[in-house]
Design an enzyme around this catalytic site. Structure first.
Site, PDB file in Angstrom:
ATOM      1  N   CYS A  51     -16.936 -41.623  37.474  1.00  0.00           N
ATOM      2  CA  CYS A  51     -15.679 -41.117  36.911  1.00  0.00           C
ATOM      3  C   CYS A  51     -14.845 -40.391  37.964  1.00  0.00           C
ATOM      4  CB  CYS A  51     -15.965 -40.191  35.732  1.00  0.00           C
ATOM      5  SG  CYS A  51     -17.016 -38.779  36.126  1.00  0.00           S
ATOM      6  N   ASN A  52     -15.483 -39.894  39.013  1.00  0.00           N
ATOM      7  CA  ASN A  52     -14.758 -39.115  40.018  1.00  0.00           C
ATOM      8  C   ASN A  52     -14.523 -39.845  41.331  1.00  0.00           C
ATOM      9  OD1 ASN A  52     -14.294 -36.739  38.560  1.00  0.00           O
ATOM     10  ND2 ASN A  52     -16.376 -36.032  38.920  1.00  0.00           N
ATOM     11  N   GLN A 119     -26.704 -41.902  40.822  1.00  0.00           N
ATOM     12  CA  GLN A 119     -25.656 -42.923  40.800  1.00  0.00           C
ATOM     13  C   GLN A 119     -25.615 -43.694  42.116  1.00  0.00           C
ATOM     14  OE1 GLN A 119     -22.607 -40.068  39.832  1.00  0.00           O
ATOM     15  NE2 GLN A 119     -22.513 -40.709  37.695  1.00  0.00           N
ATOM     16  N   GLY A 188     -19.631 -25.178  16.530  1.00  0.00           N
ATOM     17  CA  GLY A 188     -18.694 -26.053  17.203  1.00  0.00           C
ATOM     18  C   GLY A 188     -19.371 -27.366  17.540  1.00  0.00           C
ATOM     19  N   ALA A 189     -18.573 -28.359  17.918  1.00  0.00           N
ATOM     20  CA  ALA A 189     -19.142 -29.677  18.256  1.00  0.00           C
ATOM     21  C   ALA A 189     -18.361 -30.325  19.381  1.00  0.00           C
ATOM     22  CB  ALA A 189     -19.148 -30.575  17.020  1.00  0.00           C
ATOM     23  N   GLU A 191     -17.257 -30.586  23.687  1.00  0.00           N
ATOM     24  CA  GLU A 191     -17.986 -30.967  24.893  1.00  0.00           C
ATOM     25  C   GLU A 191     -18.909 -29.856  25.385  1.00  0.00           C
ATOM     26  OE1 GLU A 191     -16.997 -32.260  29.518  1.00  0.00           O
ATOM     27  OE2 GLU A 191     -15.447 -32.389  27.981  1.00  0.00           O
ATOM     28  N   ILE A 193     -20.341 -27.341  23.667  1.00  0.00           N
ATOM     29  CA  ILE A 193     -21.502 -27.212  22.781  1.00  0.00           C
ATOM     30  C   ILE A 193     -22.446 -28.393  22.961  1.00  0.00           C
ATOM     31  CG2 ILE A 193     -22.229 -27.346  20.349  1.00  0.00           C
ATOM     32  CD1 ILE A 193     -21.453 -24.558  21.222  1.00  0.00           C
TER      33      ILE A 193
END
Length: 420
Positions: A51-52, A119, A188-189, A191, A193
């Site tokens: 992703c980076n 990766q 909460g739900a 990222e 948490i």
């Protein structure tokens, strides 16, 4: 002799939208590797795409770098004007150093993060199965893995968590010690948490409950941890059985008030409760910290720990950079030696041919009855003269032309003591 070449974009050079367009999905990697190694001058290739960052690691002939950049833009349907400003290109020593830094987590968005090594290993494995890796890149990547291991074992770059989620769980572990007897409530739900839950699941907590405004989202993340799911309205019923509360919602108003926590503590018969509020604005009223058996930490408290841990990682990173530099030099010494291997092989073959010819001649003379000692003496003389003829002639010619540079190089190569 081939060159090592890296071409890529990362979080420092390209926007998220551009990185998304440059990235290679798993379903396209095989085709991309086959196409990359079909580019004229490209002998080997590995594609690292996360992703980076998206990076091409290649063994190439001289002058092939422009062809690789052109291939990338065309394969990903990008114009050169879109891609070129974000590209970085590194060769040989700098390419080696870059890969080692990447694998060690020194070039990551989060300094020292360990996921990138896995990766990089996966990228090599994929390329190996595709057949796009041979001796040079395989040698480089294997050496890189040992460098990353050295960095992990010889420095503390991974010893200090630098995410709020990780620090929250570390704080809980420091307070409770063994978390296997601890009941946890996550509020909460999102990222954060979800990351907290992953860390806690790895610590084998006794019981975990996820409370959220909507059950559907809570169920989506809780299933992997075998956690219970409740609505925010049900929190008062479960709170008395909870030892640790970690909350991170987007609520504009507090979720837990002083009165709710106070009632839960009474039912717990004053058994202490740890509450970690990592929401902004706060999910837990500040007054909860006034209760004698409630230990409340806010996001500011955790950020102080994160900043200190970041300082420790940066110090460890300086040690890691020295390891990378040392290992890069060792690899480059080996890499540079490749250019002389052909000459060394030819020189050895010439010497061995002379040896075989002179040995065969000596054996024939002995078979014909000549004195063995005399034959061996003659063999040693002839062999010596044959072997030193070429360097002797080179020394003579350098002397006649007064070529001091050639004389110095020959003297060094032949290890001649000028004092003699």
């Amino acid at each position: 002799m081939h060159h090592l070449f890296v071409l890529g974009v990362n979080h420092k050079t390209a926007s998220l939208s551009l990185r998304e367009r440059v990235a290679f999905g798993p379903e396209r990697i095989d085709d991309a590797l086959a196409a990359l190694t079909s580019v004229p001058g490209v002998k080997e290739g590995v594609i690292l795409s996360t992703c980076n960052r998206t990076e091409l690691y290649c063994a190439v002939d001289s002058g092939a770098s422009e062809a690789v950049a052109l291939w990338l833009s065309r394969f990903q349907h990008l114009t050169e004007d879109e891609l070129q400003p974000a590209l970085y290109q590194l060769q040989d020593g700098e390419a080696v150093r870059h890969l080692m830094r990447v694998a060690a987590g020194l070039d990551s968005l989060v300094l020292g993060e360990p996921q990138i090594l896995g990766q990089v290993k996966q990228a090599l494995d994929t390329a190996s199965k595709q057949g796009s890796v041979k001796g040079l890149l395989n040698r480089l990547f294997q050496r890189t893995f040992s460098v990353a291991k050295r960095v992990r074992t010889e420095t503390e770059i991974g010893a200090y968590g630098v995410s709020v989620a990780y620090v929250a769980v570390t704080l809980a572990r420091q307070i409770f010690g063994d978390l296997s007897q601890v009941n946890v409530l996550l509020i909460g739900a999102g990222e954060t948490i979800e990351l907290v839950g992953q860390h806690l699941h790895g610590q084998s907590v006794a019981q975990m409950t996820v409370a959220n405004r909507t059950l559907l989202r809570a169920q989506a993340i809780a299933g992997a941890w075998q956690a219970d799911v409740i609505t925010l309205n049900e929190i008062p019923q479960v709170l008395p059985d909870v030892d640790l509360v970690i909350s991170s919602t987007a609520s504009p108003l507090p979720i837990l008030g002083k009165g709710m926590v106070e009632r839960a503590l009474k039912q717990r018969r004053n058994k202490p409760m740890l509450l970690i509020d990592i929401a902004v604005p706060r999910d837990i009223e500040e007054e909860v910290g006034e209760l004698s058996d409630a230990y409340l930490y806010t996001v500011d408290d955790l950020q102080t720990i994160v900043a200190e841990n970041q300082r420790h990682r940066e110090q460890a990173a300086r040690q890691a950079e020295q390891i990378v530099q040392d290992e890069r030099e060792q690899f480059m010494n080996w890499f540079r030696s490749l250019s002389s291997q052909t000459q060394v092989r030819v020189y050895r073959q010439q010497a061995d041919t002379i040896r075989q010819e002179q040995l065969a001649l000596a054996l024939r003379k002995i078979e014909q009855g000549e004195d063995a000692a005399a034959v061996l003496t003659e063999l040693s003389e002839r062999l010596t003269n044959k072997l030193i003829h070429t360097p002797t002639e080179a020394l003579r010619q350098a002397g006649e032309s007064d070529d001091k540079t050639a004389l110095l190089l020959l003297s060094q190569a032949l290890r001649l003591d000028e004092k003699n």
